[in-house]
Design a protein around this motif. Structure first.
Motif, PDB file in Angstrom:
ATOM      1  N   ILE A 174       0.844  -1.198   0.000  1.00 59.17           N
ATOM      2  CA  ILE A 174       0.000   0.000   0.000  1.00 59.17           C
ATOM      3  C   ILE A 174       0.877   1.245   0.000  1.00 59.17           C
ATOM      4  O   ILE A 174       0.620   2.211  -0.733  1.00 59.17           O
ATOM      5  N   ASP A 175       1.935   1.224   0.808  1.00 64.12           N
ATOM      6  CA  ASP A 175       2.876   2.349   0.841  1.00 64.12           C
ATOM      7  C   ASP A 175       3.544   2.531  -0.519  1.00 64.12           C
ATOM      8  O   ASP A 175       3.669   3.656  -1.021  1.00 64.12           O
ATOM      9  N   GLU A 176       3.977   1.411  -1.100  1.00 69.76           N
ATOM     10  CA  GLU A 176       4.677   1.484  -2.383  1.00 69.76           C
ATOM     11  C   GLU A 176       3.776   2.027  -3.486  1.00 69.76           C
ATOM     12  O   GLU A 176       4.209   2.814  -4.325  1.00 69.76           O
ATOM     13  N   SER A 177       2.513   1.627  -3.481  1.00 66.33           N
ATOM     14  CA  SER A 177       1.560   2.139  -4.482  1.00 66.33           C
ATOM     15  C   SER A 177       1.369   3.641  -4.322  1.00 66.33           C
ATOM     16  O   SER A 177       1.300   4.381  -5.311  1.00 66.33           O
ATOM     17  N   ALA A 178       1.282   4.090  -3.068  1.00 64.21           N
ATOM     18  CA  ALA A 178       1.116   5.521  -2.820  1.00 64.21           C
ATOM     19  C   ALA A 178       2.358   6.298  -3.247  1.00 64.21           C
ATOM     20  O   ALA A 178       2.258   7.419  -3.769  1.00 64.21           O
ATOM     21  N   ARG A 179       3.544   5.714  -3.025  1.00 62.67           N
ATOM     22  CA  ARG A 179       4.780   6.373  -3.434  1.00 62.67           C
ATOM     23  C   ARG A 179       4.851   6.505  -4.953  1.00 62.67           C
ATOM     24  O   ARG A 179       5.316   7.519  -5.484  1.00 62.67           O
ATOM     25  N   ILE A 180       4.392   5.480  -5.656  1.00 62.47           N
ATOM     26  CA  ILE A 180       4.383   5.535  -7.124  1.00 62.47           C
ATOM     27  C   ILE A 180       3.472   6.655  -7.611  1.00 62.47           C
ATOM     28  O   ILE A 180       3.757   7.322  -8.621  1.00 62.47           O
ATOM     29  N   GLU A 181       2.379   6.883  -6.878  1.00 60.18           N
ATOM     30  CA  GLU A 181       1.439   7.949  -7.249  1.00 60.18           C
ATOM     31  C   GLU A 181       1.949   9.327  -6.874  1.00 60.18           C
ATOM     32  O   GLU A 181       1.286  10.326  -7.148  1.00 60.18           O
ATOM     33  N   GLY A 182       3.123   9.377  -6.249  1.00 61.28           N
ATOM     34  CA  GLY A 182       3.735  10.667  -5.928  1.00 61.28           C
ATOM     35  C   GLY A 182       3.473  11.170  -4.526  1.00 61.28           C
ATOM     36  O   GLY A 182       3.792  12.330  -4.217  1.00 61.28           O
ATOM     37  N   ALA A 183       2.921  10.346  -3.649  1.00 55.95           N
ATOM     38  CA  ALA A 183       2.636  10.774  -2.283  1.00 55.95           C
ATOM     39  C   ALA A 183       3.914  10.810  -1.455  1.00 55.95           C
ATOM     40  O   ALA A 183       4.796   9.958  -1.615  1.00 55.95           O
ATOM     41  N   SER A 184       4.007  11.801  -0.578  1.00 57.44           N
ATOM     42  CA  SER A 184       5.148  11.884   0.329  1.00 57.44           C
ATOM     43  C   SER A 184       4.942  10.915   1.488  1.00 57.44           C
ATOM     44  O   SER A 184       3.850  10.367   1.669  1.00 57.44           O
ATOM     45  N   TYR A 185       6.002  10.738   2.288  1.00 59.01           N
ATOM     46  CA  TYR A 185       5.875   9.828   3.428  1.00 59.01           C
ATOM     47  C   TYR A 185       4.821  10.318   4.420  1.00 59.01           C
ATOM     48  O   TYR A 185       4.075   9.520   4.981  1.00 59.01           O
ATOM     49  N   PHE A 186       4.760  11.629   4.620  1.00 58.67           N
ATOM     50  CA  PHE A 186       3.756  12.158   5.543  1.00 58.67           C
ATOM     51  C   PHE A 186       2.350  11.963   4.980  1.00 58.67           C
ATOM     52  O   PHE A 186       1.410  11.652   5.725  1.00 58.67           O
ATOM     53  N   GLN A 187       2.180  12.154   3.687  1.00 67.22           N
ATOM     54  CA  GLN A 187       0.863  11.939   3.070  1.00 67.22           C
ATOM     55  C   GLN A 187       0.441  10.478   3.179  1.00 67.22           C
ATOM     56  O   GLN A 187      -0.737  10.186   3.400  1.00 67.22           O
ATOM     57  N   ILE A 188       1.394   9.572   3.020  1.00 67.43           N
ATOM     58  CA  ILE A 188       1.084   8.147   3.183  1.00 67.43           C
ATOM     59  C   ILE A 188       0.618   7.877   4.611  1.00 67.43           C
ATOM     60  O   ILE A 188      -0.374   7.172   4.826  1.00 67.43           O
ATOM     61  N   TYR A 189       1.343   8.445   5.565  1.00 66.51           N
ATOM     62  CA  TYR A 189       0.955   8.250   6.976  1.00 66.51           C
ATOM     63  C   TYR A 189      -0.428   8.834   7.249  1.00 66.51           C
ATOM     64  O   TYR A 189      -1.282   8.169   7.849  1.00 66.51           O
ATOM     65  N   TRP A 190      -0.641  10.078   6.814  1.00 66.48           N
ATOM     66  CA  TRP A 190      -1.857  10.807   7.186  1.00 66.48           C
ATOM     67  C   TRP A 190      -3.101  10.299   6.455  1.00 66.48           C
ATOM     68  O   TRP A 190      -4.176  10.170   7.057  1.00 66.48           O
ATOM     69  N   LYS A 191      -2.957   9.995   5.170  1.00 60.79           N
ATOM     70  CA  LYS A 191      -4.123   9.657   4.353  1.00 60.79           C
ATOM     71  C   LYS A 191      -4.344   8.155   4.171  1.00 60.79           C
ATOM     72  O   LYS A 191      -5.449   7.736   3.839  1.00 60.79           O
ATOM     73  N   VAL A 192      -3.305   7.362   4.411  1.00 50.66           N
ATOM     74  CA  VAL A 192      -3.421   5.914   4.187  1.00 50.66           C
ATOM     75  C   VAL A 192      -3.295   5.132   5.491  1.00 50.66           C
ATOM     76  O   VAL A 192      -4.199   4.387   5.875  1.00 50.66           O
ATOM     77  N   ILE A 193      -2.162   5.299   6.164  1.00 55.42           N
ATOM     78  CA  ILE A 193      -1.869   4.481   7.343  1.00 55.42           C
ATOM     79  C   ILE A 193      -2.779   4.825   8.518  1.00 55.42           C
ATOM     80  O   ILE A 193      -3.352   3.931   9.156  1.00 55.42           O
ATOM     81  N   LEU A 194      -2.913   6.104   8.825  1.00 53.63           N
ATOM     82  CA  LEU A 194      -3.692   6.515  10.002  1.00 53.63           C
ATOM     83  C   LEU A 194      -5.139   6.028   9.953  1.00 53.63           C
ATOM     84  O   LEU A 194      -5.639   5.479  10.945  1.00 53.63           O
ATOM     85  N   PRO A 195      -5.848   6.171   8.814  1.00 53.05           N
ATOM     86  CA  PRO A 195      -7.221   5.635   8.773  1.00 53.05           C
ATOM     87  C   PRO A 195      -7.280   4.121   8.949  1.00 53.05           C
ATOM     88  O   PRO A 195      -8.228   3.601   9.552  1.00 53.05           O
ATOM     89  N   LEU A 196      -6.280   3.405   8.418  1.00 55.69           N
ATOM     90  CA  LEU A 196      -6.275   1.946   8.543  1.00 55.69           C
ATOM     91  C   LEU A 196      -5.995   1.486   9.973  1.00 55.69           C
ATOM     92  O   LEU A 196      -6.310   0.344  10.325  1.00 55.69           O
ATOM     93  N   MET A 197      -5.421   2.349  10.781  1.00 53.82           N
ATOM     94  CA  MET A 197      -5.071   1.985  12.158  1.00 53.82           C
ATOM     95  C   MET A 197      -6.185   2.304  13.155  1.00 53.82           C
ATOM     96  O   MET A 197      -5.964   2.286  14.368  1.00 53.82           O
ATOM     97  N   THR A 198      -7.377   2.575  12.661  1.00 53.09           N
ATOM     98  CA  THR A 198      -8.499   2.920  13.546  1.00 53.09           C
ATOM     99  C   THR A 198      -8.755   1.886  14.642  1.00 53.09           C
ATOM    100  O   THR A 198      -8.978   2.258  15.806  1.00 53.09           O
ATOM    101  N   PRO A 199      -8.745   0.570  14.342  1.00 54.57           N
ATOM    102  CA  PRO A 199      -8.958  -0.406  15.430  1.00 54.57           C
ATOM    103  C   PRO A 199      -7.914  -0.313  16.539  1.00 54.57           C
ATOM    104  O   PRO A 199      -8.260  -0.386  17.722  1.00 54.57           O
ATOM    105  N   ALA A 200      -6.643  -0.154  16.167  1.00 59.85           N
ATOM    106  CA  ALA A 200      -5.587  -0.032  17.174  1.00 59.85           C
ATOM    107  C   ALA A 200      -5.730   1.275  17.952  1.00 59.85           C
ATOM    108  O   ALA A 200      -5.530   1.310  19.169  1.00 59.85           O
ATOM    109  N   ILE A 201      -6.094   2.338  17.254  1.00 64.36           N
ATOM    110  CA  ILE A 201      -6.290   3.625  17.920  1.00 64.36           C
ATOM    111  C   ILE A 201      -7.433   3.541  18.923  1.00 64.36           C
ATOM    112  O   ILE A 201      -7.346   4.074  20.035  1.00 64.36           O
TER     113      ILE A 201
END
Length: 283
Positions: A174-201
């Motif tokens: 998922i990270d690699e796909s976002a990087r290919i689309e031009g997303a920065s590491y912070f954008q990957i964290y904020w828009k991809v990783i953080l929403p997926l971590m809702t159960p842990a949060i």
């Protein structure tokens, strides 16, 4: 149809389990039950009757009115809610960011960071209170809710471990796909990783909320003033009214403080259990 027969040893062992569960349940429930029924009693009933005697009038709310009128209940709940909300926001952001960096990147000192968290948590908190108090005093945070927020937002290896464990179950593709689309590491964290971590949060939110709401040591040390008191300090200060005439009023205060968490647990019981299971177990 065959009848399943249990061995005597198995029956004895199961009986022991149920007996211990019943005993443990009674130990937990009885104080709550006594506080509840005592909150409706008159001073005369408190003096003459047993603690487990049923009150003559369950519609007697005089003790609740007296407690609310004599104690800053609204202020205490506001302070507690303020500390919980701000602390949870900081813990969530710092914890998820740290977990994202530690799990997704390989760099020198990565293991030392985890070791530092473990060392900090291995030191008993009570042994560091003198030095912590001096630091908070030098920062001018004593007698301020921000002292509690700073301390509750500190290192927590349990939160970090849950975040790292859950993040490990999220595919790196998922990270690699976002990087290919031009997303920065912070954008990957904020828009991809953080929403997926809702159960842990949600798991961390539950655990930290319970801890902060019930904690007494830190509020006692850093927010002794009435206007900065949390609900735990509210009960501590109200204990001064403990006498034969006001014991029932104190019981009413205990019920008032316990009620929010009890109602929340009953209403959100399934979400609490499932959140803990999903957040704490990888995959």
């Amino acid at each position: 149809m065959k009848t399943r027969h249990m061995k005597p040893q198995r029956i004895l062992w199961n009986s022991f389990h149920y007996i211990m569960l019943i005993v443990a349940s009674l130990i937990v429930v009885m104080p709550l039950f006594i506080a509840f029924i005592s909150s409706f009693k008159t001073p005369l009933e408190m003096m003459r009757g047993e603690k487990t005697d049923w009150p003559t009038n369950l519609a007697n709310f005089d003790n609740y009115s007296r407690f609310i009128d004599s104690q800053p209940v609204g202020t205490a709940f506001y302070n507690t809610l303020f500390v919980i909300v701000i602390s949870l926001i900081i813990v969530t952001l710092i914890g998820t960011m740290a977990a994202y960096v530690i799990d997704r990147f390989r760099f020198r000192g990565r293991s030392l960071i985890l070791l530092a968290y473990v060392i900090v948590m291995a030191v008993p908190a009570i042994t560091t209170q003198v030095s912590l108090y001096q630091v908070m005093l030098s920062l001018g945070l004593v007698n301020s809710k921000w002292a509690l927020i700073v301390l509750y937002s500190g290192a927590d290896i349990v939160s970090l471990y849950i975040f790292i464990t859950f993040l490990g179950s999220i595919s790196k593709e998922i990270d690699e796909s976002a990087r290919i689309e031009g997303a920065s590491y912070f954008q990957i964290y904020w828009k991809v990783i953080l929403p997926l971590m809702t159960p842990a949060i949600s798991t961390i939110v539950i655990l930290r909320t319970i801890h902060i709401y019930n904690d007494f040591i830190l509020p006692y040390l850093y927010t002794p003033r009435v206007e900065q008191s949390t609900v735990s300090m509210l009960l501590f200060k109200a204990s001064d009214m403990m006498s034969s005439n006001t014991e029932a009023v104190l019981m009413a205060g205990i019920v008032i403080v316990i009620a929010p968490t009890l109602v929340a647990f009953i209403v959100l019981q399934r979400q609490i259990v499932s959140g803990m299971m999903r957040g704490a177990v990888k995959g």
